[in-house]
Design a protein around this motif. Structure first.
Motif, PDB file in Angstrom:
ATOM      1  N   GLN A  41       0.842  -1.201   0.000  1.00  0.00           N
ATOM      2  CA  GLN A  41       0.000   0.000   0.000  1.00  0.00           C
ATOM      3  C   GLN A  41       0.877   1.250   0.000  1.00  0.00           C
ATOM      4  OE1 GLN A  41      -3.511   0.358   0.029  1.00  0.00           O
ATOM      5  NE2 GLN A  41      -3.406  -1.789  -0.582  1.00  0.00           N
ATOM      6  N   PRO A  42       0.458   2.309  -0.697  1.00  0.00           N
ATOM      7  CA  PRO A  42       1.291   3.525  -0.704  1.00  0.00           C
ATOM      8  C   PRO A  42       1.423   4.135   0.686  1.00  0.00           C
ATOM      9  CG  PRO A  42      -0.868   3.942  -1.706  1.00  0.00           C
ATOM     10  CD  PRO A  42      -0.767   2.465  -1.492  1.00  0.00           C
ATOM     11  N   LYS A  43       2.607   4.687   0.971  1.00  0.00           N
ATOM     12  CA  LYS A  43       2.850   5.325   2.271  1.00  0.00           C
ATOM     13  C   LYS A  43       2.558   6.818   2.207  1.00  0.00           C
ATOM     14  CE  LYS A  43       6.537   2.217   3.812  1.00  0.00           C
ATOM     15  NZ  LYS A  43       7.974   2.152   4.182  1.00  0.00           N
ATOM     16  N   VAL A  44       2.775   7.397   1.016  1.00  0.00           N
ATOM     17  CA  VAL A  44       2.654   8.851   0.854  1.00  0.00           C
ATOM     18  C   VAL A  44       1.862   9.145  -0.413  1.00  0.00           C
ATOM     19  CG1 VAL A  44       3.946  10.995   0.515  1.00  0.00           C
ATOM     20  CG2 VAL A  44       4.874   9.226   1.984  1.00  0.00           C
ATOM     21  N   TYR A  45       1.017  10.153  -0.344  1.00  0.00           N
ATOM     22  CA  TYR A  45       0.326  10.665  -1.542  1.00  0.00           C
ATOM     23  C   TYR A  45       0.847  12.063  -1.855  1.00  0.00           C
ATOM     24  CZ  TYR A  45      -3.299   7.039  -1.100  1.00  0.00           C
ATOM     25  OH  TYR A  45      -3.972   5.852  -1.053  1.00  0.00           O
ATOM     26  N   PHE A  46       0.890  12.363  -3.148  1.00  0.00           N
ATOM     27  CA  PHE A  46       1.105  13.761  -3.532  1.00  0.00           C
ATOM     28  C   PHE A  46      -0.229  14.269  -4.064  1.00  0.00           C
ATOM     29  CE2 PHE A  46       2.382  17.201  -6.475  1.00  0.00           C
ATOM     30  CZ  PHE A  46       3.009  18.013  -5.547  1.00  0.00           C
TER      31      PHE A  46
ATOM     32  N   TYR B 285      -4.539  13.075  -7.144  1.00  0.00           N
ATOM     33  CA  TYR B 285      -3.526  12.577  -6.212  1.00  0.00           C
ATOM     34  C   TYR B 285      -3.064  11.178  -6.623  1.00  0.00           C
ATOM     35  CZ  TYR B 285      -7.286   9.876  -3.894  1.00  0.00           C
ATOM     36  OH  TYR B 285      -8.304   9.014  -3.621  1.00  0.00           O
ATOM     37  N   GLY B 286      -1.961  10.763  -6.038  1.00  0.00           N
ATOM     38  CA  GLY B 286      -1.418   9.440  -6.333  1.00  0.00           C
ATOM     39  C   GLY B 286      -0.135   9.218  -5.564  1.00  0.00           C
ATOM     40  N   GLU B 287       0.506   8.091  -5.847  1.00  0.00           N
ATOM     41  CA  GLU B 287       1.723   7.712  -5.128  1.00  0.00           C
ATOM     42  C   GLU B 287       2.953   8.202  -5.890  1.00  0.00           C
ATOM     43  OE1 GLU B 287       4.022   3.685  -3.530  1.00  0.00           O
ATOM     44  OE2 GLU B 287       2.235   3.489  -4.771  1.00  0.00           O
ATOM     45  N   PRO B 288       3.700   9.167  -5.346  1.00  0.00           N
ATOM     46  CA  PRO B 288       4.884   9.663  -6.068  1.00  0.00           C
ATOM     47  C   PRO B 288       6.065   8.708  -5.914  1.00  0.00           C
ATOM     48  CG  PRO B 288       4.693  10.796  -3.978  1.00  0.00           C
ATOM     49  CD  PRO B 288       3.532   9.836  -4.050  1.00  0.00           C
TER      50      PRO B 288
ATOM     51  N   ASP C 255      -9.642  14.252 -15.104  1.00  0.00           N
ATOM     52  CA  ASP C 255      -8.380  14.527 -14.414  1.00  0.00           C
ATOM     53  C   ASP C 255      -8.418  14.332 -12.903  1.00  0.00           C
ATOM     54  OD1 ASP C 255      -6.175  15.310 -16.143  1.00  0.00           O
ATOM     55  OD2 ASP C 255      -7.508  16.887 -16.847  1.00  0.00           O
ATOM     56  N   PHE C 256      -9.586  14.439 -12.257  1.00  0.00           N
ATOM     57  CA  PHE C 256      -9.574  14.381 -10.802  1.00  0.00           C
ATOM     58  C   PHE C 256      -9.532  12.944 -10.293  1.00  0.00           C
ATOM     59  CE2 PHE C 256     -14.361  14.363 -11.150  1.00  0.00           C
ATOM     60  CZ  PHE C 256     -14.629  13.291 -10.328  1.00  0.00           C
ATOM     61  N   GLY C 257      -9.229  12.829  -8.989  1.00  0.00           N
ATOM     62  CA  GLY C 257      -9.269  11.510  -8.354  1.00  0.00           C
ATOM     63  C   GLY C 257      -7.898  10.852  -8.243  1.00  0.00           C
TER      64      GLY C 257
ATOM     65  N   GLU D 141       0.083   5.438  -9.705  1.00  0.00           N
ATOM     66  CA  GLU D 141       1.448   5.782 -10.164  1.00  0.00           C
ATOM     67  C   GLU D 141       1.441   6.800 -11.313  1.00  0.00           C
ATOM     68  OE1 GLU D 141       3.513   2.165 -11.001  1.00  0.00           O
ATOM     69  OE2 GLU D 141       3.733   1.653  -8.872  1.00  0.00           O
ATOM     70  N   ASN D 142       0.292   7.011 -11.939  1.00  0.00           N
ATOM     71  CA  ASN D 142       0.223   7.982 -13.053  1.00  0.00           C
ATOM     72  C   ASN D 142       0.373   9.429 -12.588  1.00  0.00           C
ATOM     73  OD1 ASN D 142      -0.227   6.239 -15.370  1.00  0.00           O
ATOM     74  ND2 ASN D 142      -2.166   5.736 -14.393  1.00  0.00           N
ATOM     75  N   ILE D 143       0.374   9.641 -11.263  1.00  0.00           N
ATOM     76  CA  ILE D 143       0.590  11.004 -10.746  1.00  0.00           C
ATOM     77  C   ILE D 143       1.986  11.490 -11.121  1.00  0.00           C
ATOM     78  CG2 ILE D 143       1.501  10.341  -8.473  1.00  0.00           C
ATOM     79  CD1 ILE D 143      -0.922  13.248  -9.081  1.00  0.00           C
ATOM     80  N   ASN D 144       2.926  10.555 -11.296  1.00  0.00           N
ATOM     81  CA  ASN D 144       4.306  10.928 -11.634  1.00  0.00           C
ATOM     82  C   ASN D 144       4.382  11.619 -12.992  1.00  0.00           C
ATOM     83  OD1 ASN D 144       5.708   9.809  -9.257  1.00  0.00           O
ATOM     84  ND2 ASN D 144       4.900   7.888 -10.018  1.00  0.00           N
ATOM     85  N   LYS D 145       3.558  11.154 -13.939  1.00  0.00           N
ATOM     86  CA  LYS D 145       3.523  11.781 -15.268  1.00  0.00           C
ATOM     87  C   LYS D 145       2.979  13.212 -15.165  1.00  0.00           C
ATOM     88  CE  LYS D 145       1.767  11.118 -19.943  1.00  0.00           C
ATOM     89  NZ  LYS D 145       0.754  10.444 -20.793  1.00  0.00           N
TER      90      LYS D 145
END
Length: 250
Positions: A87-92, A143-146, A234-236, A240-244
């Motif tokens: 599970q992700p630890k941090v969200y951006f 948001y997502g996992e950076p 775009d929202f939600g 891992e696509n937050i990195n793009k």
């Protein structure tokens, strides 16, 4: 016989006591300054060694983690199973919508997350409470996992610290050490490590970072910006696509 003169020679003139005291004080102050500068140089050199060693250990830690993940994926594929990542630890979290027609509750949550303007971004620890908050304000954020690269690029390129309620650029490690030294965070790499691994002092490190002021993404938003990401908007949660998106906005 040489003619007598009333003008005294240089050696015969008595130096005033106040001037002698002043000279002594100046000499002592100069010696103290030199001693302090030498001590500061030594301390700085020792600190640099500590920072370099820490940075090396962080690189080693990241590499081992990456290799372990690859090994687990291969082992799962060989056994005919699916590898489920942790599970992700941090969200951006990035705010993508303005202030029009926001209900009081989502507005308050956005204030708590420090997302006061469009294209503001913050790091948030992934807990049950924060996930519920993010779900309530989902139409206004992406948001997502950076990954490590995204965290590092954001801190190095857009990183500003909050010092005495002022927005100060992270131009050197002294700014970070002054604010977070008591939490054993001495350099930019320490700060990146604390954020990326969601360490014990994540809250202090995250609060020290001023919300990131990002640009509009290169190429613009999607046509249906106010639909969920999985529906072509775009929202939600982008995972891992937050990195793009971070690359496009940074």
């Amino acid at each position: 016989m040489a003619p007598s003169t009333t003008v005294p020679s240089a050696s015969a003139i008595e130096v005033p006591e106040t001037l002698l005291k002043k000279r002594k004080q100046n000499e002592k102050a100069r010696e103290d300054r030199l001693a302090a500068a030498t001590a500061a140089r030594k301390a700085q050199k020792a600190k640099r060694k500590v920072i370099f060693k820490r940075a090396e250990s962080y690189v080693k830690e990241y590499t081992l983690k990456e290799r372990e993940e690859i090994r687990l994926k291969r082992a799962a594929r060989t056994a005919g199973d699916f590898y489920v990542p942790a599970q992700p630890k941090v969200y951006f979290v990035v705010r993508i919508r303005g202030i029009n027609e926001i209900a009081p509750k989502p507005r308050k949550i956005l204030q708590l997350l420090r997302l006061l303007q469009i294209n503001n971004g913050v790091f948030v620890k992934a807990t049950r409470a924060t996930q519920q908050m993010l779900r309530l304000v989902e139409p206004y954020i992406a948001y997502g996992e950076p990954n490590l690269k995204s965290v590092r690029e954001l801190v190095y390129k857009r990183g500003y610290g909050k010092v005495d309620k002022q927005r100060i650029p992270l131009s050197n490690n002294a700014v970070i050490e002054e604010a977070l030294g008591k939490f054993d965070i001495l350099s930019v790499e320490d700060l990146v490590h604390e954020i990326f691994t969601a360490g014990p002092n994540f809250k202090q490190a995250s609060n020290f970072l001023w919300p990131f002021k990002l640009s509009n993404p290169t190429g613009g938003w999607r046509t249906r910006k106010f639909k969920h990401f999985v529906q072509g908007g775009d929202f939600g949660d982008r995972e891992e696509n937050i990195n793009k998106l971070i690359r496009q906005m940074n």
